[in-house]
Scaffold this active site. Structure first.
Site, PDB file in Angstrom:
ATOM      1  N   HIS A  95      39.086  41.844  37.747  1.00  0.00           N
ATOM      2  CA  HIS A  95      40.347  42.551  37.497  1.00  0.00           C
ATOM      3  C   HIS A  95      40.189  43.700  36.511  1.00  0.00           C
ATOM      4  O   HIS A  95      41.132  44.469  36.317  1.00  0.00           O
ATOM      5  CB  HIS A  95      41.397  41.561  36.976  1.00  0.00           C
ATOM      6  CG  HIS A  95      41.067  40.991  35.627  1.00  0.00           C
ATOM      7  ND1 HIS A  95      40.374  39.803  35.487  1.00  0.00           N
ATOM      8  CD2 HIS A  95      41.304  41.431  34.369  1.00  0.00           C
ATOM      9  CE1 HIS A  95      40.224  39.536  34.197  1.00  0.00           C
ATOM     10  NE2 HIS A  95      40.769  40.518  33.499  1.00  0.00           N
ATOM     11  N   ASP A 139      37.334  35.391  40.160  1.00  0.00           N
ATOM     12  CA  ASP A 139      37.708  36.650  39.505  1.00  0.00           C
ATOM     13  C   ASP A 139      36.499  37.253  38.786  1.00  0.00           C
ATOM     14  O   ASP A 139      36.589  37.692  37.643  1.00  0.00           O
ATOM     15  CB  ASP A 139      38.866  36.417  38.527  1.00  0.00           C
ATOM     16  CG  ASP A 139      39.491  37.741  38.068  1.00  0.00           C
ATOM     17  OD1 ASP A 139      39.280  38.750  38.759  1.00  0.00           O
ATOM     18  OD2 ASP A 139      40.160  37.756  37.026  1.00  0.00           O
ATOM     19  N   SER A 194      38.774  40.894  27.954  1.00  0.00           N
ATOM     20  CA  SER A 194      38.323  40.251  29.184  1.00  0.00           C
ATOM     21  C   SER A 194      36.843  40.561  29.410  1.00  0.00           C
ATOM     22  O   SER A 194      36.418  41.716  29.349  1.00  0.00           O
ATOM     23  CB  SER A 194      39.148  40.749  30.371  1.00  0.00           C
ATOM     24  OG  SER A 194      38.783  40.070  31.547  1.00  0.00           O
TER      25      SER A 194
END
EC number: 3.4.21.90
Length: 830
Positions: free
Chosen positions: A145, A167, A219
């Protein structure tokens, strides 16, 4: 699994032992030490002085310590500290000291920063850091993402494999960077771990941190244990009050696991905020601050605002905010939230060529499009009614709302039927879309039962011939089989990247709203918004929401139409456009096409019988099964057929190879082995037979050449023997009285003389030499024995004496004679 990295044994903080030298080290000779007497004397003198000094210090009495003087401080008058911006100077100093203390990283943070310096790289998008990529084992991992490119020239050009399940995006680390990678471990005892912002607590299978320690932009950061090994990679977090639960990807013993707490958000750094416009004023699309930005308050103005921003990047954020009226506050999403967009739309009536009775009509269930991209035979049907929402704009999966004139009515979802040559099985419905699996057919029909129990249907011509998944035509999915890749429409109502265009419906004429009353025209609106235009009189043009009467006018002089600009409808080619066709809106559609795996049966393995450059297969299918084979040479030849019963197929196997594929089993490749009959080291005929099976053309050529060479050699030998015989016997034939030696007679097969008969010769031998007479009787016996031996061993090379004598031409025959001293007799034959 691609997302389990291989452990590497390249340590950054570990230096291996240098390799041992293969040659012995030679000890260098040590130079002899020459004593320095002057230095020794100087050292003795220094030692004596030090000893004397220590002795004097020990004898001297120790002095008592001096008393410390107390400092007297004068009391200062207390002064009130100045306040700056509501804070005193002391408070400001304390805040600065606290900030300085906070800025200094702790032990855990310093250790993580030291390790991250080598194994972590920034991901940038348009110059802004949006996340991080981490080197773990032999792979580089980046959250999927996180948008952007890794800020490293070698890592940016790698080909990443994406996994939506975890992901993550994963790629192989370049060889020259493997020494920078961190090790990973699946051992995670409960306790505290380290990451960039301090300690991470692991308990109950969850990683948690104090709220505020992590933020969007983190992230991709790794979590380390005390040995510097990676135990997890951070993807996001969920605020749970005083603590934040982390969404991570971690490793178990043999698999990758993704832990996603409820309500977790992705922690990629936010990109540039999309801006929308309203009346030449810009605002964030997800937070409209205006009055007409709520659909429930002002539907028509809200739709106009959405149409003005339909091509902007933040259009769907604006649509979501306008329909939920949240104005910046975040709402928990649910299944009904996905249907929320349909309250700004409405079903419609469209043209249908066949309404089920062989005639055309304007149907409330008109079929707009049919999509069949899925390989599993699923159909995605779009029609004019809406499923899952009632006429009051509330979510209800048991209802179907359809257009009935100007009104919207409800029907029961159980009355929905989809059919081709037979009834279809409906797998999912939402809005204008239906998912169904249908049998083969040449048409498609959709029907519902309205509130008056009448069937409303629409039929279109559509050729539906679903192809089987895999290579076997089965009817029931098996419990056990083989998983092969396929595509299907995902049965989810969540938002997708697919969208359809909506537009404002046009004004609909309706003469039933007009009635004649004693020379006047009455307009009965019935709760609708009506536009009217009457040519009688002046000023009889406008819009009304209530009943009104136009005096001294006729129905033929008035034109009335119902207008409704509070809802969109699908931009159908079978429906008239509004006055402004360029204005439109967009909504997401459900059921995206997804790549999955389908379980298919596997046909029974065929019985294989190998032959010489061929193979025979006995096939026993349980259902129609595809059998194909092809050659593997430069010019491949392909053949396929559907087998429905037990058959036997013999296919050639060339030297280049052949591949056959039976059903959903793995393809099998065969190559012909160089085998033949005969023996390479046997008898001549076995040798010829062996090589003829391997190289027929070359063997035939070699045998023919050798045969010609042997014939030429035989003819040459015979010619040379005849010539030598003639040359040897000619001198004796021309010389009177010459006797041929017995060895030469045997070698040259000299013929006997014809001067005397057999009786005369035998009488002469009896008189002159009886021993030779008896030898003449033994000669035939010896000839018989020699001929028998030669025939037995097939080694006879010379012809018999009589055969050579008979084959010689008569004119060339010579009589050999020998003469004695008697001139009258003229000689005696030998």
């Amino acid at each position: 699994m691609n997302y389990i990295p291989t452990q590497t044994f390249y340590g950054r903080r570990w230096r291996p032992r240098p390799a041992a030298r293969p040659w012995p080290l030679q000890a260098t000779p040590v130079a002899p030490v020459v004593p320095d007497f002057q230095a020794q004397q100087m050292q003795q003198l220094i030692s004596a002085v030090n000893a004397l000094t220590m002795r004097q210090n020990a004898i001297a009495p120790a002095r008592p310590p001096k008393p410390k003087k107390k400092k007297t401080t004068k009391p200062k008058p207390k002064t009130q500290p100045k306040k700056i911006n509501g804070k005193t100077q002391q408070q400001k100093k304390k805040d600065k000291q606290a900030d300085k203390k906070k800025k200094k990283p702790g032990k855990r943070e310093r250790m993580c920063m030291k390790i991250e310096n080598d194994c972590i790289f920034e991901v940038k998008h348009e110059g802004k850091v949006t996340g991080y990529a981490c080197l773990v084992g032999d792979k580089v991992m980046k959250p999927a993402h996180v948008k952007g490119v890794i800020d490293n020239a070698d890592l940016a050009k790698l080909a990443f494999k994406k996994s939506s399940k975890y992901d993550l995006e994963c790629a192989q680390i370049p060889v020259h960077m493997r020494s920078d990678a961190s090790k990973y471990t699946h051992e995670k005892p409960e306790g505290h771990y380290n990451w960039h912002h301090g300690a991470v607590q692991y308990s109950g299978g969850r990683f948690t941190i104090p709220t505020g320690a992590g933020k969007p932009g983190d992230s991709g950061r790794p979590i380390f244990d005390n040995k510097g090994r990676v135990v997890a990679i951070v993807l996001g977090g969920a605020n749970e009050g005083s603590r934040t639960a982390l969404s991570v990807v971690t490793w178990n013993k043999d698999m990758v696991t993704r832990v996603t707490p409820e309500g977790s958000e992705e922690w990629s750094a936010p990109l540039i905020t999309a801006m929308c416009v309203l009346a030449n004023a810009t605002f964030p699309c997800f937070q409209p601050p205006c009055v007409p930005c709520c659909y429930e308050n002002n539907a028509e103005a809200t739709l106009r605002m959405l149409e003005d921003n339909v091509d902007r990047p933040g259009y769907y954020d604006l649509l979501q905010a306008a329909l939920t009226c949240r104005n910046g506050t975040r709402h928990r999403r649910s299944v009904s939230q996905h249907f929320n967009v349909y309250k700004a739309t409405r079903p419609y009536i469209a043209y249908c060529a066949d309404c089920g009775a062989g005639h055309s009509c304007h149907s409330p269930v008109a079929i707009e499009a049919v999509r069949s991209e899925a390989t599993d035979g699923m159909l995605k049907i779009q029609f004019s009614a809406q499923i899952g929402i009632d006429k009051s704009d509330n979510h209800d999966y048991t209802k179907i709302r359809y257009a009935d004139g100007h009104a919207i009515e409800n029907a029961v979802r159980s009355s929905l039927k989809v059919a081709t040559s037979g009834d279809c099985f409906v797998h999912g419905t939402m809005g204008h879309f239906i998912l169904a699996k249908c049998p083969p057919g040449e048409f498609l029909q959709v029907s519902i039962q309205d509130t008056r129990n009448a069937v409303r249907a629409c039929r279109i011509q559509y050729h539906h011939d679903p192809q089987p998944v895999g290579r076997e035509k089965f009817t029931i999915r098996p419990h056990y089989g083989k998983e092969i890749p396929c595509t299907t429409y995902q049965q989810t109502t969540a938002e997708t990247v697919e969208e359809i265009d909506m537009h404002m419906p046009p004004d609909t004429p309706d003469r039933t709203l007009l009635s004649q009353q004693s020379g006047n025209v009455k307009i009965t609106v019935g709760g609708k918004k009506v536009k009217y235009n009457c040519t009688c009189g002046t000023g009889n043009v406008g819009t009304t929401n209530s009943d009104m009467t136009i005096n001294t006018c006729l129905i033929e002089q008035c034109h009335v139409s119902v207008t409704d600009h509070k809802k969109w409808q699908f931009n159908s080619p079978f429906v008239p456009r509004a006055d402004e066709p360029a204005r439109k809106g967009k909504v997401h559609i459900p059921f995206p096409l997804d790549n999955i795996t389908c379980r298919v049966p596997m046909a029974r393995e065929p019985t294989v019988i190998h032959g010489k450059r061929e193979v025979t297969l006995h096939l026993h299918p349980d259902h129609p099964t595809l059998f194909s084979y092809r050659t593997l040479g430069e010019d491949p030849q392909y053949h396929e057929e559907w087998v429905t019963a037990a058959v036997e197929r013999t296919i050639p196997v060339p030297v280049d190879g052949m591949e056959y594929h039976w059903g959903n089993n793995d393809p099998v490749r065969l190559w012909s082995q160089l085998t033949t009959e005969g023996k390479p080291h046997g008898w001549p005929h076995q040798i010829v037979q062996y090589y003829y099976g391997l190289y027929p053309a070359a063997t035939v050529s070699a045998v023919v050449g050798m045969s010609l060479l042997a014939l030429i050699s035989i003819f040459a030998s015979c010619y040379m023997l005849v010539a030598a015989r003639s040359k040897c016997l000619t001198p004796y034939a021309l010389t009177p009285g010459a006797a041929v030696p017995w060895t030469l007679g045997i070698l040259c097969c000299a013929p006997r003389a014809h001067a005397a008969s057999v009786a005369e010769t035998m009488a002469y031998l009896w008189d002159q030499n009886q021993a030779l007479f008896w030898l003449e009787f033994a000669a035939p016996v010896a000839c018989i024995l020699i001929i028998t031996y030669c025939l037995r061993n097939v080694l006879c090379c010379c012809k018999s004496l009589s055969f050579l004598s008979a084959t010689e031409p008569r004119g060339h025959r010579q009589s050999l004679r020998t003469f004695d001293s008697n001139a009258e007799r003229g000689g005696v034959p030998v």
